[in-house]
Design an enzyme around this catalytic site. Structure first.
Site, PDB file in Angstrom:
ATOM      1  N   SER A   1       0.842  -1.199   0.000  1.00  0.00           N
ATOM      2  CA  SER A   1       0.000   0.000   0.000  1.00  0.00           C
ATOM      3  C   SER A   1       0.871   1.241   0.000  1.00  0.00           C
ATOM      4  CB  SER A   1      -0.882   0.006   1.255  1.00  0.00           C
ATOM      5  OG  SER A   1      -0.073   0.336   2.372  1.00  0.00           O
ATOM      6  N   LYS A   2       0.216   2.391  -0.228  1.00  0.00           N
ATOM      7  CA  LYS A   2       1.026   3.611  -0.267  1.00  0.00           C
ATOM      8  C   LYS A   2       1.597   3.915   1.119  1.00  0.00           C
ATOM      9  CE  LYS A   2      -2.906   6.787  -0.066  1.00  0.00           C
ATOM     10  NZ  LYS A   2      -3.667   7.753  -0.829  1.00  0.00           N
ATOM     11  N   ARG A   3       0.919   3.449   2.147  1.00  0.00           N
ATOM     12  CA  ARG A   3       1.436   3.665   3.504  1.00  0.00           C
ATOM     13  C   ARG A   3       2.736   2.883   3.745  1.00  0.00           C
ATOM     14  NH1 ARG A   3      -3.839   4.528   4.300  1.00  0.00           N
ATOM     15  NH2 ARG A   3      -4.152   2.356   3.864  1.00  0.00           N
TER      16      ARG A   3
END
Ligand code: GLU
Length: 508
Positions: free
Chosen positions: A262-264
């Site tokens: 994920s972008k996190r």
């Protein structure tokens, strides 16, 4: 029939590298088959539309050289290529489905459906608007023609839903996953046209794949379950002979291998997950691979192997190699782990093996960013001197600090170990020698220093470490003679002189 594939992102934010991999596989397949690669912007979810996202998609593809054959900036015969400009087309097909009884108007208010949803959840189930309950809900199947007309005329809000027939088994052969089946009893009467008049993803996607004559749908695994409704739509429209082939790509997994990247994760582990930087409110909120100093070819090479493998064990693949070897059949089923060290390894390989000219623009830009102005010849020399030691473009500044400013810190331990009573005299003769070398080029410098050492019985172990410390501060570094050539006569002499002065003062 010639191959036509599409990359169909939604402009809802920055495009994750998973999307770029999808674009790459579509691009490679089109090129391999002599087909057409289309960019279609799926912007029908107005609530999630983010301004700048479409330009971001275009810029990312352009940076990577994944140029579409047809798109809104380069239209072919199948436009428009932005779904928000195709609303009339979807409407025509929706009307056709209503006339044939395969779709219906639904007037239920979101609040009413919420109540039913909560009720079902309370009983441990899930609410499904479909064959089992559509007769008791507020839709055109349960009212007279007259009532329908008057409700439509008064402008009451409605959606249009697909009428899914019960007890139907929907199967298809996915190129990656093999046979996939769904039972229609598990499927709801999907909304095709929303209350705002826009089509849903499912409706617009199918109509466009059909009307743009798409032959192969290559997309992420997260869309696999939607394919059931897509197939039902083709059948409901009588378009069963135009169903494209499907290939659902495996997920890109977190570095740990547990779950989807994920972008996190990028923020958490400090690596980019977007191709180019994404700005919010004028500030960079996600750094891209480009800004982190990656070369487009290296990123593509890294990405192509996240889910696909060529026949041999070749790892370095130029875009032409990829095209020549690409096949959908060699895409794997299981998720591919994102390994940032591997991405850096590829980038290093591409930096080392790229022609110097190809690196010039990026390296020059990086140096100017840090206020370092060099001539083109100096940048070329710098690249040749340092590329073996650089992993990202930023290293051409970061790893090279000693080339641009006088040495502040010397490796004291090494210096004390190597400095003897003869060192001062030895270094002084080297300064004299350096002053006399012409032309001042690495090969000439090497030849002259070596012959000077031979004539004066100076061993490499006595001279080289001290020279390196004088010129770079440490005993490690790139080729010594190239370093001297890069620094130039004056700077090299002055650095050696500086070291002599330091040692003389220290010994007084
Ligand atoms: N608009 C979808 C997305 O954002 C496209 C999925 C598909 O390719 O069908 O990924």
């Amino acid at each position: 029939m010639s191959v036509r594939v599409r990359f169909a992102p939604s402009p809802t934010g920055a495009l994750h590298i998973g999307g770029i991999r999808t674009a790459l596989y579509n691009f490679l397949f089109a090129k391999k088959m002599g087909g057409t690669f289309i960019l279609r912007i799926e912007d029908t979810d107005r609530g999630r539309h983010v301004s700048g996202a479409e330009a971001y998609i275009t810029d990312s593809l352009e940076w990577l050289g994944l140029t579409p054959n047809e798109s809104s900036t380069n239209p072919g015969a199948f436009g428009p290529y932005r779904q928000s400009e195709r609303l009339d087309i979807y409407r025509t097909y929706a009307d056709r489905l209503i006339s044939s009884g395969r779709a219906y108007y639904a007037f239920d208010k979101p609040e009413q459906l919420d109540v039913l949803r909560k009720e079902a959840e309370g009983k441990g189930g899930a609410f499904l608007y479909g064959a089992l309950n559509r007769d008791s809900l507020d839709n055109s199947l349960n009212i007279t023609e007259d009532e329908l007309h008057s409700r439509l005329e008064t402008g009451e809000t409605y959606t249009i839903r697909l009428k899914v027939m019960p007890d139907d088994i929907i199967s298809f052969e996915d190129i990656v996953r093999g046979e996939v089946s769904f039972n229609s009893n598990d499927l709801d009467d999907k909304i095709l046209i929303k209350a705002d008049g826009f089509p849903t993803y499912h409706m617009a996607n199918v109509i466009d794949d059909y009307s743009m004559q798409i032959t192969h749908v290559i997309r992420g695994e997260e869309w696999l379950s939607s394919t059931a409704h897509h197939l039902l739509l083709y059948h409901a429209l009588g378009l069963e002979n135009s169903i494209p082939r499907f290939a659902h790509l495996p997920l890109i997994l977190k570095p740990s291998g547990n779950g989807k990247l994920s972008k996190r994760d990028g923020q958490k582990f400090g690596f980019p997950v977007f191709p180019i930087s994404w700005y919010e409110d004028g500030k960079e909120s996600f750094e891209g691979f480009r800004e982190a100093g990656f070369l487009p070819q290296a990123l593509l090479n890294f990405l192509v192997l996240l889910g696909w493998h060529p026949e041999g064990d070749q790892e370095i693949l130029t875009i032409d190699n990829m095209i020549a070897q690409f096949s959908l059949e060699r895409i794997g089923k299981s998720g591919a782990r994102f390994d940032y060290d591997k991405a850096k390894w590829f980038n290093h390989q591409y930096i080392v093996h790229s022609p110097t000219d190809a690196l010039l623009p990026e390296v020059s830009a990086e140096l100017s960013k840090h206020g370092i102005q060099l001539t083109q010849k100096q940048v070329v020399d710098l690249i040749e001197l340092m590329k073996e030691r650089c992993t990202v473009i930023g290293d051409f500044h970061q790893q090279c600090g000693y080339l641009f400013a006088p040495i502040q810190d010397f490796d004291e331990i090494m210096l004390n170990k190597k400095w003897t009573d003869h060192s001062e005299a030895m270094m002084t003769t080297v300064i004299e020698l350096i002053d006399s070398i012409l032309p001042f080029e690495a090969s000439e410098i090497e030849a002259q220093i070596k012959s000077h050492m031979e004539m004066n019985a100076i061993s490499p172990g006595n001279l080289f470490p001290l020279l390196r410390i004088a010129l770079t501060g440490t005993t490690k570094g790139p080729d010594l003679f190239k370093t001297i050539a890069f620094l130039g006569k004056e700077e090299s002499s002055s650095r050696i002189n500086h070291l002599i002065t330091i040692k003389t003062i220290a010994n007084e």
